[in-house]
Scaffold this active site. Structure first.
Site, PDB file in Angstrom:
ATOM      1  N   LYS A  17      44.565   7.689  31.054  1.00  0.00           N
ATOM      2  CA  LYS A  17      44.467   7.452  32.473  1.00  0.00           C
ATOM      3  C   LYS A  17      45.805   6.806  32.992  1.00  0.00           C
ATOM      4  CE  LYS A  17      41.963   3.926  33.550  1.00  0.00           C
ATOM      5  NZ  LYS A  17      42.451   2.884  34.371  1.00  0.00           N
ATOM      6  N   ARG A  93      35.694  -1.473  39.864  1.00  0.00           N
ATOM      7  CA  ARG A  93      34.903  -1.061  38.699  1.00  0.00           C
ATOM      8  C   ARG A  93      33.481  -1.250  39.069  1.00  0.00           C
ATOM      9  NH1 ARG A  93      38.217  -1.570  34.037  1.00  0.00           N
ATOM     10  NH2 ARG A  93      40.177  -2.397  34.328  1.00  0.00           N
ATOM     11  N   ARG A 130      45.851   3.432  16.376  1.00  0.00           N
ATOM     12  CA  ARG A 130      47.073   2.550  17.090  1.00  0.00           C
ATOM     13  C   ARG A 130      47.584   1.546  15.751  1.00  0.00           C
ATOM     14  NH1 ARG A 130      45.988   1.420  23.295  1.00  0.00           N
ATOM     15  NH2 ARG A 130      44.467  -0.222  22.389  1.00  0.00           N
ATOM     16  N   ARG A 162      45.806  -3.867  15.712  1.00  0.00           N
ATOM     17  CA  ARG A 162      45.414  -5.058  16.522  1.00  0.00           C
ATOM     18  C   ARG A 162      43.673  -5.234  16.012  1.00  0.00           C
ATOM     19  NH1 ARG A 162      46.496  -3.636  22.695  1.00  0.00           N
ATOM     20  NH2 ARG A 162      44.350  -4.389  22.462  1.00  0.00           N
ATOM     21  N   ARG A 173      33.667  -1.922  23.503  1.00  0.00           N
ATOM     22  CA  ARG A 173      34.482  -1.934  24.745  1.00  0.00           C
ATOM     23  C   ARG A 173      33.948  -0.575  25.415  1.00  0.00           C
ATOM     24  NH1 ARG A 173      39.259  -3.566  22.019  1.00  0.00           N
ATOM     25  NH2 ARG A 173      40.127  -1.694  22.320  1.00  0.00           N
TER      26      ARG A 173
END
Ligand SMILES: [Zn+2]
Length: 224
Positions: A17, A93, A130, A162, A173
Site C-alpha cells: 500500500k 481506520r 523479512r 523482527r 495483526r
C-alpha cells in the site's frame, strides 16, 4: 483526472500500500498523506496535536480518535491538499473516522477508495521472509539476503527476523486488520466509492491496474 481529486488507499500490512500510494501521488501530482509519516512529523514539530499524540504513544496506548482526526484535519487544511487533492494512507481506520473525514471535505468527500487486495497467505509469506539489520536498519528478505545470511552487507551488524514478524504475530495483526476494516469497506461500498484492485504481482503491474481503475471510475464520474 480532474484536479482536486481525493483518493484513499486501503490494504493490509505487506500488501504494498505505501509503495503504491507514493507512486500514485507522483503520477497524479497530488500529495501523499500518510498518517504514519504525519504522526512522526507532528511529534517532531511539537504542534498541539503532536504533543497530545506523543503522550499516548509514550504511554504505549493507541492514539484516540479525536487526536488522530485533529491531526488529519490540520494537514488537509494546507494549500496543496485543498487545491490539488491527495491520496490518504493509514486513515480512516473506522467508520467513525470516515464520517469525520467526510465532514472535513467539500462534497462529495472522498471520491474513490482503492482496496488493494492481496490474499493473506501471500502477505504472510512476504512478511515472514523479512529480515533486518539490528545496527543500521537495512532491510533484507529470504529471497534477497545479505552475502552472509546473518551479517549486514552495509555495516557488518547482525541480521535478524523482527520479533513481531513471526508467523503467529503477523497472522494476529492481519486478523485484527480484517476485523477493523470490514465495516469501513462495507460503508464505502454502500456509498459506491469502493474499487477493489488485485495487488498480486510486480509493483509496476499493480500500479498500472490502479491507474486504470482510477481513470475509469473518475472519468465515469465526470461524464455522469
Ligand atoms: Zn547494517
Amino acid at each position: 483526472m480532474v484536479p482536486g481529486t481525493r483518493l484513499l488507499i486501503l490494504g493490509k500490512q505487506g500488501a504494498g500500500k505505501g509503495t503504491q500510494a507514493v507512486r500514485l501521488a507522483r503520477h497524479y501530482a497530488i500529495p501523499h498523506i500518510s498518517t504514519g509519516d504525519m504522526f512522526r512529523a507532528a511529534v517532531r514539530s511539537g504542534s498541539e496535536f503532536g504533543r497530545k499524540a506523543r503522550k499516548f504513544m509514550d504511554a504505549g496506548e493507541l492514539v484516540p480518535d479525536d487526536v488522530v482526526i485533529g491531526l488529519v484535519q490540520e494537514r488537509l487544511r494546507e494549500n496543496d491538499a485543498r487545491y490539488r487533492g491527495f491520496i490518504l494512507d493509514g486513515f480512516p481506520r473506522t467508520v467513525l473516522q470516515a464520517e469525520a473525514l467526510d465532514d472535513m471535505l467539500p462534497d462529495p468527500g472522498i471520491e474513490l477508495v482503492l482496496d488493494l487486495e492481496v490474499p493473506t497467505d501471500i502477505v504472510l509469506r512476504r512478511l515472514a521472509s523479512r529480515r533486518v539489520c539490528v545496527e543500521c536498519g537495512t532491510n533484507y528478505s529470504l529471497e534477497n539476503p545479505p552475502t552472509d545470511p546473518e551479517t549486514c552487507d552495509v555495516c557488518g551488524g547482525k541480521v535478524v527476523q523482527r520479533e513481531d514478524d513471526t508467523v503467529s504475530a503477523i497472522r494476529r495483526r492481519l486478523e485484527l486488520y480484517e476485523e477493523q476494516t470490514a465495516p469501513l469497506i462495507a460503508w464505502y461500498m454502500k456509498k459506491d466509492k469502493l474499487v477493489t484492485v488485485d495487488g498480486v504481482g510486480h509493483p509496476d503491474k499493480v500500479n498500472e491496474r490502479l491507474i486504470r481503475a482510477i481513470d475509469r471510475r473518475l472519468r465515469r464520474g465526470v461524464e455522469a
